[in-house]
Design a protein around this motif. Structure first.
Motif, PDB file in Angstrom:
ATOM      1  N   ASN A 102     -11.868  -4.689   4.584  1.00 35.72           N
ATOM      2  CA  ASN A 102     -11.953  -5.694   5.744  1.00 35.72           C
ATOM      3  C   ASN A 102     -12.622  -7.057   5.310  1.00 35.72           C
ATOM      4  N   GLN A 103     -13.817  -6.902   4.704  1.00 34.14           N
ATOM      5  CA  GLN A 103     -13.972  -8.894   4.475  1.00 34.14           C
ATOM      6  C   GLN A 103     -13.464  -9.071   3.273  1.00 34.14           C
ATOM      7  N   LYS A 104     -12.757  -8.487   2.902  1.00 33.94           N
ATOM      8  CA  LYS A 104     -11.468  -9.333   1.248  1.00 33.94           C
ATOM      9  C   LYS A 104      -9.756 -10.152   2.041  1.00 33.94           C
ATOM     10  N   TRP A 105      -9.684  -9.022   3.501  1.00 33.58           N
ATOM     11  CA  TRP A 105      -8.554  -8.960   4.167  1.00 33.58           C
ATOM     12  C   TRP A 105      -8.236 -10.348   4.418  1.00 33.58           C
ATOM     13  N   LYS A 106      -7.171 -11.004   3.854  1.00 35.12           N
ATOM     14  CA  LYS A 106      -6.367 -12.177   4.284  1.00 35.12           C
ATOM     15  C   LYS A 106      -5.133 -12.504   5.237  1.00 35.12           C
ATOM     16  N   ALA A 107      -4.473 -12.729   5.664  1.00 34.96           N
ATOM     17  CA  ALA A 107      -3.641 -13.158   6.873  1.00 34.96           C
ATOM     18  C   ALA A 107      -2.279 -13.594   4.850  1.00 34.96           C
ATOM     19  N   LYS A 108      -2.775 -14.463   4.362  1.00 35.42           N
ATOM     20  CA  LYS A 108      -2.336 -14.668   3.124  1.00 35.42           C
ATOM     21  C   LYS A 108      -2.099 -14.355   1.540  1.00 35.42           C
ATOM     22  N   PRO A 109      -2.071 -13.266   1.627  1.00 31.02           N
ATOM     23  CA  PRO A 109      -3.079 -12.334   0.491  1.00 31.02           C
ATOM     24  C   PRO A 109      -2.062 -13.127  -0.807  1.00 31.02           C
ATOM     25  N   VAL A 110      -2.614 -13.371  -2.336  1.00 29.28           N
ATOM     26  CA  VAL A 110      -1.618 -13.300  -2.868  1.00 29.28           C
ATOM     27  C   VAL A 110      -1.259 -11.861  -3.782  1.00 29.28           C
ATOM     28  N   THR A 111      -0.133 -12.447  -4.951  1.00 25.36           N
ATOM     29  CA  THR A 111       0.595 -11.430  -5.129  1.00 25.36           C
ATOM     30  C   THR A 111      -0.185  -9.669  -5.508  1.00 25.36           C
ATOM     31  N   LYS A 112      -1.230 -10.656  -6.125  1.00 25.03           N
ATOM     32  CA  LYS A 112      -2.324  -9.159  -6.944  1.00 25.03           C
ATOM     33  C   LYS A 112      -2.734  -8.027  -5.721  1.00 25.03           C
ATOM     34  N   GLU A 113      -3.131  -9.281  -4.531  1.00 29.34           N
ATOM     35  CA  GLU A 113      -4.337  -8.222  -3.981  1.00 29.34           C
ATOM     36  C   GLU A 113      -2.820  -7.707  -2.435  1.00 29.34           C
ATOM     37  N   SER A 114      -1.782  -7.422  -2.520  1.00 28.20           N
ATOM     38  CA  SER A 114      -1.168  -7.288  -2.532  1.00 28.20           C
ATOM     39  C   SER A 114       0.293  -5.928  -2.244  1.00 28.20           C
ATOM     40  N   ALA A 115       1.539  -5.421  -2.095  1.00 23.87           N
ATOM     41  CA  ALA A 115       2.187  -5.199  -1.929  1.00 23.87           C
ATOM     42  C   ALA A 115       3.162  -5.128  -1.237  1.00 23.87           C
ATOM     43  N   PRO A 116       4.340  -5.166  -1.016  1.00 24.85           N
ATOM     44  CA  PRO A 116       5.329  -4.669   0.005  1.00 24.85           C
ATOM     45  C   PRO A 116       5.222  -3.061   0.337  1.00 24.85           C
ATOM     46  N   ALA A 117       5.504  -3.494   2.118  1.00 26.01           N
ATOM     47  CA  ALA A 117       5.050  -2.067   2.176  1.00 26.01           C
ATOM     48  C   ALA A 117       5.876  -0.880   1.874  1.00 26.01           C
ATOM     49  N   LEU A 118       7.160  -0.866   1.565  1.00 23.50           N
ATOM     50  CA  LEU A 118       7.520   0.356   1.029  1.00 23.50           C
ATOM     51  C   LEU A 118       6.594   0.824   0.043  1.00 23.50           C
ATOM     52  N   PHE A 119       6.157   0.077  -0.988  1.00 27.34           N
ATOM     53  CA  PHE A 119       5.847   0.559  -1.944  1.00 27.34           C
ATOM     54  C   PHE A 119       4.070   0.649  -1.834  1.00 27.34           C
ATOM     55  N   ALA A 120       3.086  -0.149  -1.006  1.00 24.23           N
ATOM     56  CA  ALA A 120       1.757  -0.011  -0.618  1.00 24.23           C
ATOM     57  C   ALA A 120       1.559   1.263  -0.048  1.00 24.23           C
ATOM     58  N   PHE A 121       2.224   2.215   0.768  1.00 30.51           N
ATOM     59  CA  PHE A 121       2.111   3.304   1.359  1.00 30.51           C
ATOM     60  C   PHE A 121       2.499   4.189   0.060  1.00 30.51           C
ATOM     61  N   THR A 122       1.143   5.375  -0.103  1.00 28.30           N
ATOM     62  CA  THR A 122       1.775   6.303  -1.385  1.00 28.30           C
ATOM     63  C   THR A 122       1.557   7.814  -0.855  1.00 28.30           C
ATOM     64  N   GLY A 123       0.858   8.267   0.337  1.00 26.77           N
ATOM     65  CA  GLY A 123       1.100   9.385   0.916  1.00 26.77           C
ATOM     66  C   GLY A 123       2.224  10.485   0.835  1.00 26.77           C
ATOM     67  N   GLU A 124       1.859  11.227   1.515  1.00 25.79           N
ATOM     68  CA  GLU A 124       3.095  12.825   1.214  1.00 25.79           C
ATOM     69  C   GLU A 124       4.470  12.148   2.029  1.00 25.79           C
ATOM     70  N   VAL A 125       4.479  11.387   3.287  1.00 26.92           N
ATOM     71  CA  VAL A 125       6.179  10.591   2.982  1.00 26.92           C
ATOM     72  C   VAL A 125       6.235  10.049   2.629  1.00 26.92           C
ATOM     73  N   TYR A 126       5.188   9.505   1.980  1.00 27.26           N
ATOM     74  CA  TYR A 126       6.048   8.191   0.950  1.00 27.26           C
ATOM     75  C   TYR A 126       6.574   8.402  -0.299  1.00 27.26           C
ATOM     76  N   ARG A 127       5.668   9.841  -1.248  1.00 27.35           N
ATOM     77  CA  ARG A 127       6.191  10.592  -2.461  1.00 27.35           C
ATOM     78  C   ARG A 127       7.500  11.575  -2.166  1.00 27.35           C
ATOM     79  N   GLY A 128       7.733  11.880  -0.573  1.00 31.30           N
ATOM     80  CA  GLY A 128       9.078  12.404  -0.547  1.00 31.30           C
ATOM     81  C   GLY A 128      10.072  11.573  -0.338  1.00 31.30           C
ATOM     82  N   LEU A 129       9.644  10.111   0.266  1.00 29.04           N
ATOM     83  CA  LEU A 129      10.390   8.426   0.185  1.00 29.04           C
ATOM     84  C   LEU A 129      10.906   8.160  -1.702  1.00 29.04           C
ATOM     85  N   ASP A 130       9.740   8.414  -2.294  1.00 29.23           N
ATOM     86  CA  ASP A 130       9.693   7.400  -3.823  1.00 29.23           C
ATOM     87  C   ASP A 130      10.518   6.983  -3.834  1.00 29.23           C
ATOM     88  N   ALA A 131      10.113   5.342  -3.429  1.00 28.55           N
ATOM     89  CA  ALA A 131      10.933   4.354  -3.210  1.00 28.55           C
ATOM     90  C   ALA A 131      10.887   3.463  -4.841  1.00 28.55           C
TER      91      ALA A 131
END
Length: 252
Positions: free
Chosen positions: A64-93
């Motif tokens: 929460n302290q580090k969060w920003k609305a306009k993050p740089v590439t190394k501290e963020s990722a596209p949502a499709l690839f950022a989530f890695t829970g079970e739904v996204y293991r099944g999706l395996d984007a």
């Protein structure tokens, strides 16, 4: 058709791809407002709010302290690839080709307690804020009160006449969409396992199956309900007897 899924608690922002051109979340200013309140909450508060350990609370306080609305590439990722829970293991984007990823960019949306509604290409940072938690800020009693109208209107604006919505989100997230105001047919899903002659629901398998369904739609360019009914990954088959006009049931 449009497809909605829940986010995941597990995240990783180390992945990058050339298949998606990064975008900014539609509700980034709203996310910044929520985050401005979260930032001042203590680890103890976060631990009680989300029922997590002291270690996880400290970790999310730091996020929460580090969060920003306009993050740089190394501290963020596209949502499709950022989530890695079970739904996204099944999706395996990460293993999808360009056509499948393009399909998801057009049709797939991810619900979020912090960001509201995300496209696959929307660049996000690590965070944790479940939609169903009793988080009060300003005049809002909870996140549903804050997000429901915004998310519903945005989804509706992106959908064409007679387009259907595949609800592959959990109950916690799915109810942020106001179905009465959406004015589109919503299709719910149930996934069952056959164990000793009885059908049973196993949460982790259901989450995985939701991701598999999204993957199937993307790989097969699904456009109609009949296309969706053909889902057969990992042994699942449509159960026509248990399915209805607004609910598709799959068993294995």
């Amino acid at each position: 058709m449009k497809i909605i899924t829940s986010p995941a608690k597990l995240m990783n922002v180390d992945y990058s791809t050339d298949l998606l051109r990064s975008t900014t979340p539609r509700f980034i200013e709203d996310a910044a407002l929520i985050q401005s309140h979260l930032k001042h909450k203590s680890p103890k508060y976060l631990s009680e709010l989300m029922e997590i350990s002291t270690k996880l609370a400290d970790e999310n306080w730091e996020r929460n302290q580090k969060w920003k609305a306009k993050p740089v590439t190394k501290e963020s990722a596209p949502a499709l690839f950022a989530f890695t829970g079970e739904v996204y293991r099944g999706l395996d984007a990460k293993t999808l080709d360009k056509n499948a990823v393009s399909y998801l960019q057009k049709n797939h949306r991810i619900l979020s307690g912090l960001y509201g509604l995300l496209k696959p290409s929307d660049r996000i940072m690590l965070y944790r804020l479940e939609m169903g938690r009793h988080f009060e800020f300003e005049q809002y009693k909870n996140l549903y009160e804050f997000w429901q109208e915004k998310v519903t209107e945005q989804l509706s604006s992106e959908m064409k006449k007679n387009e259907i919505l595949l609800n592959l989100a959990s109950n916690e997230y799915g109810k942020v969409v106001d179905r009465k105001k959406l004015n589109h047919k919503v299709i719910d899903f149930e996934f069952y396992e056959l164990r000793e002659g009885k059908l049973t629901t196993i949460v982790v398998y259901t989450k995985h199956a939701r991701g598999l369904m999204v993957r199937f739609c993307a790989q097969n360019n699904a456009k109609t309900l009949n296309d969706v009914k053909a889902f057969h990954y990992e042994g699942y088959r449509i159960d026509e007897g248990r399915s209805t006009d607004t609910k598709l049931v799959f068993t294995r």
